[in-house]
Scaffold this motif. Structure first.
Motif, mmCIF file in Angstrom:
data_model
loop_
_atom_site.group_PDB
_atom_site.id
_atom_site.type_symbol
_atom_site.label_atom_id
_atom_site.label_comp_id
_atom_site.label_asym_id
_atom_site.label_seq_id
_atom_site.Cartn_x
_atom_site.Cartn_y
_atom_site.Cartn_z
ATOM 1 N N ILE A 150 44.644 32.492 41.676
ATOM 2 C CA ILE A 150 45.071 32.169 43.422
ATOM 3 C C ILE A 150 44.265 31.334 43.910
ATOM 4 C CG2 ILE A 150 45.159 33.558 45.740
ATOM 5 C CD1 ILE A 150 46.449 35.301 43.638
ATOM 6 N N ALA B 62 43.985 32.303 49.557
ATOM 7 C CA ALA B 62 42.631 33.456 49.386
ATOM 8 C C ALA B 62 43.002 33.281 50.657
ATOM 9 C CB ALA B 62 42.286 33.337 48.101
ATOM 10 N N ILE C 53 44.193 42.518 43.068
ATOM 11 C CA ILE C 53 44.551 41.559 44.884
ATOM 12 C C ILE C 53 43.695 42.154 45.812
ATOM 13 C CG2 ILE C 53 45.630 40.844 46.493
ATOM 14 C CD1 ILE C 53 46.078 38.915 43.850
ATOM 15 N N ILE D 143 53.617 35.126 45.742
ATOM 16 C CA ILE D 143 52.890 34.832 44.283
ATOM 17 C C ILE D 143 53.408 35.579 43.347
ATOM 18 C CG2 ILE D 143 50.691 34.693 43.346
ATOM 19 C CD1 ILE D 143 49.530 33.872 46.433
#
Length: 114
Positions: free
Chosen positions: A74, A79, A96, A113
């Motif tokens: 990421i 983030a 996550i 993502i």
């Protein structure tokens, strides 16, 4: 609404509920998280309550255990912007952590993502 949930679970009192309702726009520019934190409820308590409210697993994160191999999945700017962090990569699954599960934009970014 999450605030109603906090009241129903006796995490906040009716007085705190009313105070947050009055002050959220006036003092915190509509930021519910800041208003709830300002009421004196410990952040960890709020985080656990959010996890229960959104029916997500709760895990306290030890940032020292997050490896560079995990972080590479990421981009840091994503983030920070979406307030999530990769916390583990095991058996070809990236876990996550999210701090604002109510943020639809963040959840959409995670979907993209993935």
């Amino acid at each position: 609404m999450f605030l109603d949930y906090l009241l129903s679970q006796n995490i906040i009192t009716e007085h705190q509920f009313n105070r947050i309702m009055v002050e959220v726009d006036r003092e915190y520019e509509g930021d519910w998280n800041k208003a709830i934190l300002a009421s004196g409820i410990p952040e960890d308590t709020i985080t656990q309550a959010k996890a229960a409210f959104y029916k997500l697993p709760y895990q306290k994160i030890d940032s020292t255990k997050i490896t560079q191999d995990t972080i590479k999945y990421i981009p840091e700017d994503a983030a920070r912007h979406y307030k999530f962090v990769p916390i583990a990569f095991t058996e070809d699954v990236l876990s996550i952590g999210v701090t604002e599960p109510e943020n639809i934009e963040s959840m959409n970014a995670l979907q993209f993502i993935s």
